[in-house]
Design an enzyme around this catalytic site. Structure first.
Site, short mmCIF file in Angstrom:
data_model
loop_
_atom_site.label_atom_id
_atom_site.label_comp_id
_atom_site.label_asym_id
_atom_site.label_seq_id
_atom_site.Cartn_x
_atom_site.Cartn_y
_atom_site.Cartn_z
N ARG A 21 -31.04 31.40 -13.94
CA ARG A 21 -30.60 32.63 -14.60
C ARG A 21 -29.11 32.89 -14.40
O ARG A 21 -28.52 33.74 -15.05
CB ARG A 21 -31.41 33.82 -14.09
N CYS A 45 -2.01 55.64 6.83
CA CYS A 45 -3.32 55.17 7.30
C CYS A 45 -3.72 55.92 8.56
O CYS A 45 -2.99 55.93 9.55
CB CYS A 45 -3.25 53.67 7.58
N ASN A 70 -16.11 58.84 15.53
CA ASN A 70 -15.83 59.08 14.12
C ASN A 70 -15.57 60.56 13.85
O ASN A 70 -16.33 61.42 14.31
CB ASN A 70 -17.03 58.58 13.29
N ASP A 71 -14.49 60.85 13.12
CA ASP A 71 -14.16 62.24 12.80
C ASP A 71 -15.12 62.81 11.74
O ASP A 71 -15.18 64.02 11.56
CB ASP A 71 -12.71 62.33 12.29
N HIS A 108 -2.57 46.55 10.15
CA HIS A 108 -3.19 47.12 8.96
C HIS A 108 -3.59 46.02 7.95
O HIS A 108 -4.46 46.22 7.11
CB HIS A 108 -2.20 48.09 8.32
N ASN A 148 -18.13 47.35 6.55
CA ASN A 148 -18.09 47.31 5.09
C ASN A 148 -16.71 46.82 4.72
O ASN A 148 -15.73 47.41 5.16
CB ASN A 148 -18.30 48.70 4.50
N GLY A 154 -17.44 50.21 -1.15
CA GLY A 154 -17.12 51.60 -0.87
C GLY A 154 -16.31 51.86 0.37
O GLY A 154 -16.49 52.88 1.04
N SER A 156 -13.49 53.18 2.61
CA SER A 156 -12.59 54.31 2.43
C SER A 156 -11.20 54.03 2.99
O SER A 156 -10.24 54.69 2.65
CB SER A 156 -13.17 55.57 3.07
N HIS A 159 -7.73 49.47 6.46
CA HIS A 159 -7.38 48.98 7.81
C HIS A 159 -8.64 48.33 8.42
O HIS A 159 -9.66 49.00 8.55
CB HIS A 159 -6.91 50.14 8.69
N GLN A 163 -17.87 49.91 12.20
CA GLN A 163 -18.41 51.19 12.63
C GLN A 163 -19.64 50.95 13.50
O GLN A 163 -20.30 49.92 13.40
CB GLN A 163 -18.82 52.02 11.43
#
Ligand SMILES: [Zn+2]
Ligand SMILES: [Zn+2]
Length: 345
Positions: A21, A45, A70-71, A108, A148, A154, A156, A159, A163
């Site tokens: 396919r 950043c 994490n903020d 970065h 990620n 996705g 954000s 840098h 997580q």
């Protein structure tokens, strides 16, 4: 051409492999690599050294790995008490736990694939420390570490960072894998993941990187094109108990795998990378073998694998590529990153 169903022994579900396919004409949406020429330091950043985060806190002028709470936590000590509920089948509770961000380095512009080998070892060593600390918290039942990478999944902030979600529940995939591993051990008297590694090494064609203590392969039952597992050869429930030699080999095979992915299309390869570790819920999880899974959303440069009817609607994966073909493509790549220049050959 491969067209068959393959059993995913860790998830205990079928994957439909239908590589014929893959040649069908495509008129859907395409995506770019989503990355402009990166700079070593970005004043905008919130992860770069010395910059101010959204919380108002200023990052230290860190030199190695930098971890902080994490903020915008998904779970954390500041979670409010749950809303009152009075009837029905529903129940709720506080989103307790801890969410952390781990910056790989002050740079970065250097992805995990581009970090010097020793920095990858140091990162994994830092994650060992994070695991020990978080797993010891009484409310934490599982520690999920993940990265990620790329606009298409996705991200954000470009840098390079991962997580950690130290949650008061065990993620569903881990629960299934722990159950599959424990059952297999009782039924066969052997460790499931050891049998997976042995099968991959017997077959050889899907093994991308192999060294003394670690191995990386596109599994027989891959659900995504280029999906790759990286694992120590010895069974450990989590990253914390790996010896320094094992950590070095794991770092080398992880880095080598990611370099090959970037080299494939000479672009930063997007992925979701997750460390699969046994729950820390006080139960024993016999047979659980710590491993890293790299899931890759692209089928071709600029072309996403969409999750649609079978995956979202039905819950099983349909892979339009043969894992053997995708492994071959990765194996054919150089182990030297395309951006590092010929002087590094
Ligand atoms: Zn930055
Ligand atoms: Zn897994």
């Amino acid at each position: 051409m491969v067209w068959e169903e393959r059993w995913h022994p860790l998830r205990r579900e079928w994957v439909v492999i239908s590589s014929h396919r893959d040649r069908r004409p495509w008129q859907g949406e395409t995506v770019g690599d989503g990355r402009a020429m990166p700079v070593p330091y970005s004043p905008d950043c919130y992860l770069c050294p010395g910059n101010v985060r959204v919380s108002g806190e200023r990052n230290p002028r860190y030199s190695g790995v930098f971890a902080f709470d994490n903020d915008h936590p998904c779970v954390g000590p500041s979670a409010p008490d749950p809303l009152p509920l009075d009837d029905g089948p529903y129940h709720n509770r506080r989103a307790d736990g801890l969410s952390r961000v781990v910056c790989y380095s002050p740079r970065h512009d250097l992805s995990l694939a581009e970090l010097p080998p020793n920095d990858v070892v140091n990162l994994l060593a830092a994650l060992q420390g994070q695991f020990r600390e978080l797993a010891a918290r009484p409310e934490v039942r599982h520690v999920l570490m993940f990265e990620n990478k790329g606009d298409v999944v996705g991200v954000s902030n470009p840098h390079p960072h991962c997580q950690i979600y130290a949650t008061n529940f065990v993620f569903r995939t881990i629960e299934v894998e722990a159950d599959a591993s424990a059952t297999y051990l009782v039924d066969k008297g052997r460790t499931l993941f050891q049998d997976i590694i042995a099968a991959e090494e017997r077959h050889q064609s899907r093994v991308v990187v192999s060294n003394e203590h670690a191995v990386a392969f596109v599994p027989y039952f891959a659900r995504y094109p280029y999906e790759t597992f990286v694992a120590p050869r010895t069974t450990h429930p989590n990253i914390a108990s790996l010896s320094s030699g094992e950590l070095e080999d794991l770092a080398q095979s992880l880095r080598d795998t990611l370099i090959r992915m970037d080299n494939l299309w000479r672009m930063p390869f997007p992925y979701v990378m997750a460390f699969h570790q046994a729950p820390t819920d006080g139960q024993s999880h016999p047979g659980f073998h710590f491993h890293i899974e790299i899931h890759t959303p692209l089928r071709k440069p600029g072309l996403l694998k969409y999750l649609a009817g079978p995956e979202i609607g039905g819950g099983n994966f349909l892979n339009d590529t043969a894992p053997e073909d995708k492994a071959r493509e990765l194996i054919a790549q150089s182990g030297v990153h395309y951006r590092s220049g010929p002087s590094h050959e």
